[in-house]
Design an enzyme around this catalytic site. Structure first.
Site, PDB file in Angstrom:
ATOM      1  N   CYS A   1       0.813  -1.226   0.000  1.00  0.00           N
ATOM      2  CA  CYS A   1       0.000   0.000   0.000  1.00  0.00           C
ATOM      3  C   CYS A   1       0.847   1.276   0.000  1.00  0.00           C
ATOM      4  O   CYS A   1       0.516   2.239  -0.686  1.00  0.00           O
ATOM      5  CB  CYS A   1      -0.985  -0.004   1.168  1.00  0.00           C
ATOM      6  SG  CYS A   1      -0.266  -0.244   2.796  1.00  0.00           S
TER       7      CYS A   1
ATOM      8  N   ASP B   1      -7.395   5.699  -1.375  1.00  0.00           N
ATOM      9  CA  ASP B   1      -7.108   4.475  -0.635  1.00  0.00           C
ATOM     10  C   ASP B   1      -6.640   3.377  -1.593  1.00  0.00           C
ATOM     11  O   ASP B   1      -7.371   2.999  -2.506  1.00  0.00           O
ATOM     12  CB  ASP B   1      -8.370   4.025   0.105  1.00  0.00           C
ATOM     13  CG  ASP B   1      -8.133   2.867   1.049  1.00  0.00           C
ATOM     14  OD1 ASP B   1      -7.029   2.297   1.026  1.00  0.00           O
ATOM     15  OD2 ASP B   1      -9.059   2.538   1.814  1.00  0.00           O
TER      16      ASP B   1
ATOM     17  N   HIS C   1      -6.166   0.240  -0.854  1.00  0.00           N
ATOM     18  CA  HIS C   1      -6.502  -1.086  -0.333  1.00  0.00           C
ATOM     19  C   HIS C   1      -7.679  -1.734  -1.062  1.00  0.00           C
ATOM     20  O   HIS C   1      -8.670  -2.158  -0.462  1.00  0.00           O
ATOM     21  CB  HIS C   1      -6.787  -0.997   1.164  1.00  0.00           C
ATOM     22  CG  HIS C   1      -5.625  -0.499   1.961  1.00  0.00           C
ATOM     23  ND1 HIS C   1      -5.432   0.846   2.245  1.00  0.00           N
ATOM     24  CD2 HIS C   1      -4.593  -1.157   2.517  1.00  0.00           C
ATOM     25  CE1 HIS C   1      -4.324   0.982   2.958  1.00  0.00           C
ATOM     26  NE2 HIS C   1      -3.793  -0.215   3.135  1.00  0.00           N
TER      27      HIS C   1
END
Length: 378
Positions: free
Chosen positions: A77, A279, A281
């Protein structure tokens, strides 16, 4: 006419999904140096957010190093956030901050060249393969989670082999930005095209399309300034909040890397005391380039509601880009190199003729080259 109405209807549906996530307020939102008023500029705000390149976990790419992982889910990430920040720098450099992306709209060649730099292939200069393997030289095993400072150091080294973008990446040390050192990094004496060709670092496949004489250094290099900071011990110190928010108002802002332990996000702006971020993820399948060099880019732009986080929930360890001194300093800006520091030697690219993948896959060789050419991590 029907296609135009359909396009507008699809865009309205997309924007309505966004609008539900923002509160009804008279407040302003800042996104990478641009201000938007929620009551009057929502559409522009959301188009701006969706235009940012969004890099997430991927699966089914070629194994890193030939036998390593074929997905970065669970560990990549921060690498993806580093890619997003760098991609924004390249967009500003080649397309300008006001460039906007729209679905199914033909984009300039520079856009596709930028996107090709980040495709998950070992021969793309900022791919997950190159970043993970360069991280070995920073003490990180392939598949290990990176912190923001490690990502900054990796990007600085990879940028040495990127002749098309020709960026000078400066990573500050000890919360101190040294103007004298930046000038040394950014100034590059002009060289003849024949001399430049003799020292060209040859990338295979997609990168070979990025090489041209315009990429050779001549004069002043664009600067990517990364400042790793720790704004507290276990939590961010409230005294830094206003100064941190000011960073997103600077026209040259590229945002910040950070988040929570082992969960990295790319912060691009704020609303009140909430940070807006992209994000990484989400695990998506690997996207390959077309034969003509273009990429299906639909999965590289976040078309969902942007995420927000309370600033006080942010981990105090962050890396941000900033070009303006604040009244309450999060870092020091000095003119001259501190006398008690080791001498500053601008990083230099090893003059070798091989592919980026081959060089980085040999970690021992990389370390030998660093010592031989005095490539320093500053």
């Amino acid at each position: 006419m029907e296609s135009v109405l359909s396009k507008c209807e699809n865009q309205s549906t997309l924007l309505s999904e966004y609008l539900e996530e923002f509160p009804e307020t008279d407040g302003s939102v800042w996104i990478l140096g641009r201000q938007y008023h929620l009551k009057t500029d929502k559409s522009k705000l959301l188009l701006d957010i969706s235009a940012r390149l969004w890099f997430t976990y991927r699966r089914k790419f070629s194994p890193i190093g030939g036998t390593g992982p074929s997905s970065d889910t669970g560990w990549g990430c921060m690498l993806r956030c580093g890619q997003m920040m760098l991609a924004q720098a390249l967009i500003c450099r080649h397309l300008g901050r006001d460039w906007q992306w729209e679905r199914h709209k033909k984009q300039p060649e520079e856009y596709h060249k930028i996107l090709r730099c980040f495709i998950d292939r070992k021969d793309c200069c900022y791919s997950i393969h190159q970043m993970a393997q360069m991280g070995v030289g920073e003490g990180k095993s392939i598949g290990e989670w990176f912190g923001p400072n490690t990502v900054a150091q990796v990007l600085k080294k990879l940028a040495l082999f990127d002749e098309w973008n020709s960026l000078a990446v400066y990573v500050s040390m000890d919360n101190t930005v040294v103007i004298e050192d930046i000038k040394k990094m950014c100034w590059c004496p002009p060289q003849s095209s024949s001399a430049a060709r003799s020292s060209t670092f040859s990338h295979r496949s997609a990168l070979s399309q990025n090489k041209n004489t315009a990429g050779f250094c001549s004069g002043w290099k664009p600067l990517l300034l990364i400042i790793p900071l720790r704004l507290g011990i276990n939590h961010i110190n409230p005294i830094y909040i206003d100064a941190f928010k000011e960073c997103f108002k600077i026209p040259q802002s590229l945002g910040a890397l950070g988040g929570k332990p082992n969960n990295a996000y790319y912060f691009i702006g704020f609303l009140g005391n909430e940070l807006i971020y992209l994000d990484p993820h989400t695990t998506q399948i690997f996207v390959e380039m077309e034969e003509n060099g273009t990429v299906d880019d639909q999965s590289f732009h976040c078309q969902q509601a942007p995420h927000r986080m309370k600033i006080m929930n942010l981990d105090p360890s962050i890396a941000l880009e900033i070009l303006k001194q604040q009244s309450l300093r999060m870092f020091e800006l000095v003119q001259n190199h501190p006398a008690h520091w080791p001498p500053f030697i601008p990083p230099a690219k090893p003059e070798v003729t091989t592919s980026g993948a081959e060089l980085i896959e040999s970690t021992d060789k990389l370390l030998e080259l660093e010592e031989e050419f005095e490539i320093l991590s500053v």
